[in-house]
Scaffold this active site. Structure first.
Site, PDB file in Angstrom:
ATOM      1  N   SER A  52     -14.028  62.180  -1.431  1.00 55.94           N
ATOM      2  CA  SER A  52     -14.516  63.550  -1.649  1.00 55.94           C
ATOM      3  C   SER A  52     -13.957  64.561  -0.659  1.00 55.94           C
ATOM      4  O   SER A  52     -14.129  65.767  -0.841  1.00 55.94           O
ATOM      5  CB  SER A  52     -16.041  63.598  -1.663  1.00 55.94           C
ATOM      6  OG  SER A  52     -16.566  63.543  -0.367  1.00 55.94           O
ATOM      7  N   THR A  63     -17.306  56.648  -1.242  1.00 52.44           N
ATOM      8  CA  THR A  63     -17.535  55.338  -0.636  1.00 52.44           C
ATOM      9  C   THR A  63     -18.365  54.445  -1.542  1.00 52.44           C
ATOM     10  O   THR A  63     -18.217  53.223  -1.530  1.00 52.44           O
ATOM     11  CB  THR A  63     -18.231  55.534   0.727  1.00 52.44           C
ATOM     12  OG1 THR A  63     -17.330  56.255   1.554  1.00 52.44           O
ATOM     13  CG2 THR A  63     -18.577  54.221   1.393  1.00 52.44           C
ATOM     14  N   THR A  90     -19.715  61.224   0.238  1.00 53.52           N
ATOM     15  CA  THR A  90     -20.726  61.964   1.006  1.00 53.52           C
ATOM     16  C   THR A  90     -20.124  63.121   1.819  1.00 53.52           C
ATOM     17  O   THR A  90     -20.847  64.029   2.211  1.00 53.52           O
ATOM     18  CB  THR A  90     -21.482  61.024   1.967  1.00 53.52           C
ATOM     19  OG1 THR A  90     -20.546  60.421   2.852  1.00 53.52           O
ATOM     20  CG2 THR A  90     -22.251  59.965   1.200  1.00 53.52           C
ATOM     21  N   ASP A  91     -18.791  63.071   2.064  1.00 55.83           N
ATOM     22  CA  ASP A  91     -18.196  64.076   2.958  1.00 55.83           C
ATOM     23  C   ASP A  91     -18.400  65.515   2.475  1.00 55.83           C
ATOM     24  O   ASP A  91     -18.687  66.401   3.276  1.00 55.83           O
ATOM     25  CB  ASP A  91     -16.689  63.807   3.138  1.00 55.83           C
ATOM     26  CG  ASP A  91     -16.423  62.576   3.998  1.00 55.83           C
ATOM     27  OD1 ASP A  91     -17.392  62.012   4.538  1.00 55.83           O
ATOM     28  OD2 ASP A  91     -15.253  62.185   4.123  1.00 55.83           O
TER      29      ASP A  91
HETATM   30  N1  ASP Z   1     -14.757  59.764   2.777  1.00 58.89           N
HETATM   31  C1  ASP Z   1     -15.799  59.348   1.871  1.00 58.89           C
HETATM   32  C2  ASP Z   1     -15.936  60.399   0.789  1.00 58.89           C
HETATM   33  O1  ASP Z   1     -16.507  61.405   0.991  1.00 58.89           O
HETATM   34  C3  ASP Z   1     -17.064  59.168   2.587  1.00 58.89           C
HETATM   35  C4  ASP Z   1     -18.233  58.761   1.744  1.00 58.89           C
HETATM   36  O2  ASP Z   1     -18.227  58.747   0.537  1.00 58.89           O
HETATM   37  O3  ASP Z   1     -19.265  58.427   2.349  1.00 58.89           O
HETATM   38  O4  ASP Z   1     -15.479  60.217  -0.291  1.00 58.89           O
END
Ligand code: ASP
Length: 347
Positions: free
Chosen positions: A79, A32, A111-112
């Site tokens: 991710s 993100t 973050t995932d």
């Molecule tokens: N779906 C995103 C990822 O993990 C969420 C994020 O980055 O906060 O790439």
């Protein structure tokens, strides 16, 4: 006399100007923090992993005041699509860079699955220099995007003299979290990470780094895991426990599909439905390794002596996704359940 004093002041100023800033490499993997959508109001439904590392660095010119930074794009993905190939590429790249005159590494990451990558690197990076993962909960295009401040903080942390020997860290929302303890505990808030069993390692306030906690488990240079020659990792999957979960259909299918290790996200302190347990015991006789974790957010599991004698491994207080990382690496070294148990107690 006046002239001499002026000369000394001039020389001191020159020396301090010449003192090189820490050399920090930012490895970008997407997420993100590199996400984009047309509307500033949208913080969901955006595409993660589209903006390149040079643009992310340019968006935070202040980082040039605290470090010499250069960027490299390792991947540009959401991710949730993270895989073993990128993990191995990342770990090898970091080990190569930290042998040179690089003082610290920052990894931009979704973050995932950030906590899994952080723990994988915590076990496979062979250096005491700082390695910091950072992401964002709002895309780069959002009103009040959190990425730029998080990136600034991550560079400040990687450039900090006291950040050595801490293992891999996560810098999110002004917090410093250790790789082993950090868990994503909120789906959308900018304060998305906590460390339920350990607490935060510290905070970053206006670019200043404060540590309040220590790391007690071995990491990086103190682990036996060497990925330098590995091209793949052993196949390990996770089984989630729930009421009426006794068929063992998924368990058998995974084993038939080549799974070498299973982490059971047990209920409570690692309980497993009795029928499921029988299926696991049968497969363990055929070579399957089983680590018992829990679907509960905090606390350790309790695996009885009898179950340990049967080969069940206690994942201690590692959550299932992190227990999976350690079981994969353990299987690159041994298939002896007692030895794997020791790894779970140490790392
Ligand atoms: N779906 C995103 C990822 O993990 C969420 C994020 O980055 O906060 O790439």
């Amino acid at each position: 006399m006046k002239n001499i004093i002026s000369l000394i002041v001039f020389l001191l100023l020159s020396v301090s100007c010449l003192e090189a800033k820490p050399n920090i490499v930012i490895l970008a993997t997407g997420g993100t923090i590199a996400g984009s959508i047309d509307s500033e109001l949208e913080t969901t439904g955006y595409k993660a992993g589209v903006i390149g590392i040079e643009t992310l660095i340019k968006a935070v010119p202040q980082i040039k005041d605290i470090a010499q930074v250069s960027g490299e794009q390792i991947a540009n993905i959401d991710s949730s699509n993270m895989n073993d190939e990128i993990w191995l590429k990342l770990a090898k790249k970091i080990n190569e860079l930290l042998k040179k005159d690089v003082d610290g590494i920052v990894i931009t990451h979704g973050t995932d699955t950030m906590e899994e990558t952080a723990y994988f690197l915590n076990l496979t990076v062979k250096s005491n220099k700082p390695v910091v993962l950072v992401g964002a909960m709002r895309p780069a295009t959002a009103m009040s995007a959190d990425g730029p401040k998080n990136l600034y903080n991550a560079v400040a942390l990687a450039a900090n003299k006291n950040a050595k020997n801490k293992g891999v860290m996560i810098a999110m929302d002004d917090k410093i979290l250790g790789a082993r303890g950090a868990v994503k505990t909120h789906t959308l808030n900018v304060d998305a990470f906590t460390s339920p069993d350990f607490g935060n390692l510290g905070y970053i306030v206006d670019g200043r780094v404060f540590f309040y906690n220590t790391i007690s488990k071995d990491h990086t240079t103190k682990t036996p895991f060497n990925i330098s020659k590995l091209k793949t990792l052993p196949k390990v999957d996770i089984l989630y426990t729930y009421s009426n979960d006794g068929s063992g259909v998924a368990t058998k299918a995974l084993f038939d599909n080549g799974t070498q290790g299973l982490v059971v996200a047990g209920s409570g302190a690692g309980s497993i439905h009795e029928n499921q347990k029988e299926v696991l015991k049968d497969l363990m006789k055929k070579g399957l390794k089983v680590a018992v974790s829990t679907r509960v957010v905090a606390g350790s599991v309790a695996v009885s002596k009898d179950d340990q004698n049967l080969g069940f491994i206690s994942a201690q207080n590692l959550n299932p996704q992190k227990a999976r990382v350690l079981l994969m690496l353990a299987l690159t070294k041994t298939h002896d359940s007692a030895k794997i148990q020791k790894y779970f107690e140490k790392y």
